[in-house]
Design a protein around this motif. Structure first.
Motif, PDB file in Angstrom:
ATOM      1  N   ARG A   1       0.867  -1.188   0.000  1.00  0.00           N
ATOM      2  CA  ARG A   1       0.000   0.000   0.000  1.00  0.00           C
ATOM      3  C   ARG A   1       0.898   1.231   0.000  1.00  0.00           C
ATOM      4  NH1 ARG A   1      -3.358  -0.169   4.979  1.00  0.00           N
ATOM      5  NH2 ARG A   1      -4.984  -1.303   3.898  1.00  0.00           N
ATOM      6  N   PHE A   2       0.729   2.099  -0.968  1.00  0.00           N
ATOM      7  CA  PHE A   2       1.552   3.308  -0.970  1.00  0.00           C
ATOM      8  C   PHE A   2       0.806   4.467  -1.618  1.00  0.00           C
ATOM      9  CE2 PHE A   2       2.906   3.689  -5.423  1.00  0.00           C
ATOM     10  CZ  PHE A   2       2.683   2.397  -5.911  1.00  0.00           C
ATOM     11  N   SER A   3       1.262   5.667  -1.303  1.00  0.00           N
ATOM     12  CA  SER A   3       0.660   6.868  -1.867  1.00  0.00           C
ATOM     13  C   SER A   3       1.340   7.177  -3.192  1.00  0.00           C
ATOM     14  CB  SER A   3       0.842   8.029  -0.887  1.00  0.00           C
ATOM     15  OG  SER A   3       0.571   9.238  -1.551  1.00  0.00           O
TER      16      SER A   3
ATOM     17  N   SER B   1       5.136  10.916  -5.299  1.00  0.00           N
ATOM     18  CA  SER B   1       5.927  10.433  -4.160  1.00  0.00           C
ATOM     19  C   SER B   1       7.245   9.838  -4.649  1.00  0.00           C
ATOM     20  CB  SER B   1       5.118   9.370  -3.429  1.00  0.00           C
ATOM     21  OG  SER B   1       4.790   8.333  -4.340  1.00  0.00           O
ATOM     22  N   LEU B   2       7.677  10.192  -5.857  1.00  0.00           N
ATOM     23  CA  LEU B   2       8.813   9.467  -6.447  1.00  0.00           C
ATOM     24  C   LEU B   2      10.148  10.185  -6.297  1.00  0.00           C
ATOM     25  CD1 LEU B   2       7.027   8.307  -9.718  1.00  0.00           C
ATOM     26  CD2 LEU B   2       7.612   6.905  -7.740  1.00  0.00           C
TER      27      LEU B   2
ATOM     28  N   LYS C   1      -7.727   8.866  -0.728  1.00  0.00           N
ATOM     29  CA  LYS C   1      -7.882   9.050   0.711  1.00  0.00           C
ATOM     30  C   LYS C   1      -7.910  10.558   0.918  1.00  0.00           C
ATOM     31  CE  LYS C   1      -5.572   7.412   4.860  1.00  0.00           C
ATOM     32  NZ  LYS C   1      -4.384   6.736   5.382  1.00  0.00           N
ATOM     33  N   ILE C   2      -9.114  11.108   1.158  1.00  0.00           N
ATOM     34  CA  ILE C   2      -9.193  12.567   1.227  1.00  0.00           C
ATOM     35  C   ILE C   2      -9.112  13.068   2.663  1.00  0.00           C
ATOM     36  CG2 ILE C   2     -10.374  12.935  -0.971  1.00  0.00           C
ATOM     37  CD1 ILE C   2     -13.021  13.020   0.501  1.00  0.00           C
ATOM     38  N   GLU C   3      -8.697  14.317   2.788  1.00  0.00           N
ATOM     39  CA  GLU C   3      -8.616  14.942   4.115  1.00  0.00           C
ATOM     40  C   GLU C   3     -10.005  15.419   4.518  1.00  0.00           C
ATOM     41  OE1 GLU C   3      -5.829  15.487   5.966  1.00  0.00           O
ATOM     42  OE2 GLU C   3      -4.428  14.625   4.511  1.00  0.00           O
TER      43      GLU C   3
ATOM     44  N   MET D   1      -4.048   6.516  -3.409  1.00  0.00           N
ATOM     45  CA  MET D   1      -3.383   5.337  -2.871  1.00  0.00           C
ATOM     46  C   MET D   1      -3.449   4.178  -3.864  1.00  0.00           C
ATOM     47  SD  MET D   1      -2.606   6.484   0.150  1.00  0.00           S
ATOM     48  CE  MET D   1      -2.050   4.988   0.965  1.00  0.00           C
ATOM     49  N   ARG D   2      -2.451   3.332  -3.791  1.00  0.00           N
ATOM     50  CA  ARG D   2      -2.476   2.095  -4.559  1.00  0.00           C
ATOM     51  C   ARG D   2      -2.259   0.951  -3.563  1.00  0.00           C
ATOM     52  NH1 ARG D   2       1.411   0.803  -9.727  1.00  0.00           N
ATOM     53  NH2 ARG D   2       0.466   2.574 -10.747  1.00  0.00           N
ATOM     54  N   GLN D   3      -3.070  -0.067  -3.649  1.00  0.00           N
ATOM     55  CA  GLN D   3      -2.808  -1.217  -2.786  1.00  0.00           C
ATOM     56  C   GLN D   3      -3.048  -2.520  -3.528  1.00  0.00           C
ATOM     57  OE1 GLN D   3      -5.451  -0.784   0.660  1.00  0.00           O
ATOM     58  NE2 GLN D   3      -6.660  -2.506  -0.064  1.00  0.00           N
ATOM     59  N   TRP D   4      -2.343  -3.555  -3.090  1.00  0.00           N
ATOM     60  CA  TRP D   4      -2.427  -4.856  -3.744  1.00  0.00           C
ATOM     61  C   TRP D   4      -3.870  -5.349  -3.747  1.00  0.00           C
ATOM     62  CZ3 TRP D   4       2.244  -8.041  -1.389  1.00  0.00           C
ATOM     63  CH2 TRP D   4       3.438  -7.461  -1.851  1.00  0.00           C
ATOM     64  N   ASP D   5      -4.254  -5.910  -4.869  1.00  0.00           N
ATOM     65  CA  ASP D   5      -5.573  -6.521  -4.976  1.00  0.00           C
ATOM     66  C   ASP D   5      -5.368  -7.977  -5.385  1.00  0.00           C
ATOM     67  OD1 ASP D   5      -8.278  -6.823  -5.022  1.00  0.00           O
ATOM     68  OD2 ASP D   5      -8.670  -5.143  -6.365  1.00  0.00           O
ATOM     69  N   SER D   6      -6.452  -8.718  -5.441  1.00  0.00           N
ATOM     70  CA  SER D   6      -6.334 -10.126  -5.794  1.00  0.00           C
ATOM     71  C   SER D   6      -7.533 -10.547  -6.617  1.00  0.00           C
ATOM     72  CB  SER D   6      -6.256 -10.974  -4.517  1.00  0.00           C
ATOM     73  OG  SER D   6      -6.481 -12.330  -4.828  1.00  0.00           O
ATOM     74  N   CYS D   7      -7.272 -11.322  -7.679  1.00  0.00           N
ATOM     75  CA  CYS D   7      -8.363 -11.809  -8.520  1.00  0.00           C
ATOM     76  C   CYS D   7      -9.239 -12.806  -7.777  1.00  0.00           C
ATOM     77  CB  CYS D   7      -7.800 -12.436  -9.792  1.00  0.00           C
ATOM     78  SG  CYS D   7      -6.580 -13.727  -9.472  1.00  0.00           S
ATOM     79  N   LEU D   8      -8.814 -13.208  -6.587  1.00  0.00           N
ATOM     80  CA  LEU D   8      -9.642 -14.134  -5.814  1.00  0.00           C
ATOM     81  C   LEU D   8     -10.648 -13.401  -4.925  1.00  0.00           C
ATOM     82  CD1 LEU D   8      -6.916 -16.744  -4.971  1.00  0.00           C
ATOM     83  CD2 LEU D   8      -8.697 -16.884  -6.686  1.00  0.00           C
ATOM     84  N   PHE D   9     -10.522 -12.077  -4.866  1.00  0.00           N
ATOM     85  CA  PHE D   9     -11.508 -11.294  -4.123  1.00  0.00           C
ATOM     86  C   PHE D   9     -12.661 -10.965  -5.063  1.00  0.00           C
ATOM     87  CE2 PHE D   9      -7.733  -9.397  -1.583  1.00  0.00           C
ATOM     88  CZ  PHE D   9      -7.686 -10.526  -0.784  1.00  0.00           C
ATOM     89  N   LYS D  10     -13.861 -11.024  -4.504  1.00  0.00           N
ATOM     90  CA  LYS D  10     -15.043 -10.853  -5.338  1.00  0.00           C
ATOM     91  C   LYS D  10     -15.095  -9.469  -5.991  1.00  0.00           C
ATOM     92  CE  LYS D  10     -19.928 -11.953  -5.188  1.00  0.00           C
ATOM     93  NZ  LYS D  10     -21.023 -12.371  -4.316  1.00  0.00           N
TER      94      LYS D  10
END
Lengths: 341, 260
Positions: free
Chosen positions: A64-66, A78-79, A252-254, A263-272
């Motif tokens: 998970r990162f911004s 953020s690079l 993710k808002i203030e 934000m970017r976070q890992w997802d999975s094709c096994l999640f609905k």
């Protein structure tokens, strides 16, 4: 390819020396597992590691990162302040996975969040002897010719170091006192013997030939329903897989402001939710369909697009799945081999 | 945000430990923004001059365990445009709804309280708030996670619908590279339980108790079979499943066991 030698007792000194190129990350033992960690103390690195619990991908695109901070119409990424890193201890399977990831994140367009990290990452590969969960001989990812800056092969009293890039070359020249340029004929013999020994150590018997056709013929197989009933949909196999790159993006808002982080976070094709689109329609409503997608993508669809399967035989899914649904069980079942269900 | 654009917000607590409201109060770094970005009309745990005016958003913690609370809950619903359940008790009933769905509440109640006369309240079996009113959004947790709460809150007060990823605890647990307790034969509810806690228990080598409530895709029967294979008894598994999952576990558990 240039090759040099390093005496075994000089490895800590060598790793200390290459730290001038960046942060050193390597496999460190934590309780029952080995974790890829930043370490200043080179003695912490566990050279017996077969597989780290998460692969290198956690450093190239973190769980998970911004991506950037936005405020009104402006944004800042953020690079800017990414550190230089050396990842020590990648085995051939993980280096093949790294090449797959490099291709994936650059083929259609450059994903800066990956490539900027990748540019600042050096790879020092390390040889291994397979355990009972390794099957890189079946995926043809048991040797490497590219994808590393240096690659160390453990030949008992010394390491044979292949130099894979100009950065790797610089690294060896940074510590000339301990790097031995003179490869002798008996060293080569030792290397050949070692290769033979390593090849003889694969314990898992698994046949990956003709998998695309077998998947074609198994599209309606009952296996998917049966395994789908067992699948916990926990996503663990995709999280530990070194070639699973899928992610999810959200803002993710203030509170009370037009400002926040994307934000970017890992997802999975096994999640609905992964295959859910507007109005709540879902392409893969059932667990069985989602499981089928995962394995079909790894061993069939990916072959069509990239010319090789997206499985490198690292054995992480075998180690991780609580209900034993992994590449090995699925392949064996599809081939009609006996598997404990 | 302009003063007249600010939402009117009320926070209410029913049966529970107040842990969710306390989580908000304990988020010192967020409190100024929290109070400045909305008009807090009612928050009896944190301020005294509360009123019962109409609300844009009502945040409700706790389960409903007497008739007076049920009436109060309906009254809050009537004057609120959006109703948000916060915490396990409001979302699923909490530990006090552990036996929800099985019969015999009267006997259990008498066993504890005897023939005591309740003058001010009329006790009923404890239930989550959505048994009594429509709920627009659920923020689970025991207690809620401050980051997740403020993330949702920031979206809700701008009329966005926040998304809470429907991932189980296992996802966050793998991210943190913990040892898998299930593989060791420990009764861990990670695969069944919604994430958001950063896998806090397994990260301290303690099994997940399921306090975030079930994840939508929870494969209860597979986990049940797996735990039985690992040598746990049906009774042990059932008790753990029911501990925090209240209304969320009734259907799948009934399907597996026939009766509860």
């Amino acid at each position: 390819m240039r090759a040099v030698k390093l005496r075994k007792q000089d490895l800590p000194a060598f790793l200390k020396c290459v730290q001038s190129f960046g942060e050193l990350w390597g496999p460190v033992r934590e309780k029952d597992r080995q974790v890829l960690k930043k370490t200043d103390d080179v003695n912490q690195i566990d050279l017996t590691t077969i597989r780290t619990s998460l692969p290198f991908k956690k450093l190239l695109f973190p769980p998970r990162f911004s991506m950037f901070h936005f405020s009104g119409n402006k944004y800042t990424t953020s690079l800017e302040h990414l550190p230089n890193r050396i990842i020590f201890g990648l085995h051939p399977c993980d280096i093949h996975a790294l090449l797959i990831m490099d291709d994936f994140f650059t083929r259609s367009f450059d994903d800066p969040y990956y490539t900027e990290r990748r540019k600042k990452t050096a790879i020092i590969g390390f040889s291994c002897i397979p355990d009972e969960k390794c099957f890189c001989h079946a995926t043809k990812t048991d040797t490497v010719e590219e994808g590393f800056d240096l690659f160390l092969t453990d030949l008992d009293d010394f390491f044979l170091i292949w130099v894979g890039s100009s950065l790797g070359d610089d690294m060896t020249r940074e510590c000339p006192k301990i790097i031995d340029e003179g490869i002798l004929p008996e060293d080569l013999k030792k290397y050949v013997e070692w290769r033979k020994y390593r090849n003889s150590q694969f314990k898992m018997d698994i046949d990956l030939t003709s998998m695309p056709e077998i998947f074609d013929l198994s599209y309606d197989s009952v296996i998917w329903e049966e395994e789908g009933e067992k699948c916990l949909s926990c996503g663990a196999c995709t999280i530990v897989c070194p070639t699973c790159p899928c992610y999810h993006v959200y803002d993710k808002i203030e509170m009370g402001k037009i400002e926040g982080e994307r934000m970017r976070q890992w997802d999975s094709c096994l999640f609905k939710e992964y295959s859910m689109v507007a109005e709540g329609h879902n392409f893969r409503e059932s667990r069985a369909e989602r499981l089928k997608l995962r394995f079909t993508h790894k061993l069939q669809a990916f072959v069509g697009e990239y010319g090789k399967p997206a499985c490198v035989g690292c054995g992480r899914c075998i180690e991780t799945c609580p209900v034993d649904i992994d590449i090995a069980t699925i392949v064996r079942r599809l081939r009609g081999e006996e598997v404990k269900v | 945000m302009l003063e007249n654009q600010k939402k009117d917000v009320g926070l209410y607590g029913f049966t529970g430990c107040n842990g969710d409201q306390l989580t908000i109060i304990h988020s010192e770094d967020k409190l100024l923004d929290f109070w400045q970005s909305v008009h807090i009309k009612s928050f009896s745990l944190a301020k005294s001059d509360n009123d019962d005016s109409d609300l844009d958003i009502a945040l409700v913690e706790g389960s409903i365990s007497n008739q007076e609370q049920a009436e109060h809950m309906k009254e809050i619903r009537k004057r609120s445009k959006k109703l948000i359940a916060i915490g396990n008790c409001a979302c699923y009933g909490g530990v006090q709804a552990m036996e929800l769905g099985s019969k015999g509440w009267d006997q259990r109640f008498r066993k504890v309280y005897g023939d005591a006369f309740f003058e001010l309240r009329t006790p009923i079996e404890s239930k989550p708030i959505d048994v009594f009113v429509d709920v627009d959004f659920y923020i689970p947790g025991c207690p809620i996670n401050a980051d997740q709460f403020f993330y949702c809150f920031a979206h809700l007060i701008q009329d966005h619908v926040p998304t809470i990823p429907d991932h189980p605890v296992c996802a966050e647990c793998r991210w943190r590279e913990n040892d898998c307790l299930l593989l060791k034969g420990i009764l861990c509810l990670g695969p069944l339980t919604a994430s958001g806690c950063n896998a806090v228990c397994p990260s301290h080598n303690l099994p997940c108790l399921g306090c975030w409530g079930p994840v939508e895709e929870a494969n209860v029967s597979s986990e049940f079979n797996l735990l039985k294979e690992k040598g746990l008894t049906q009774e042990e598994i059932k008790r753990r499943f029911r501990m925090h999952n209240g209304s969320g576990i009734i259907k799948p558990l009934k399907k597996i066991l026939g009766v509860l």
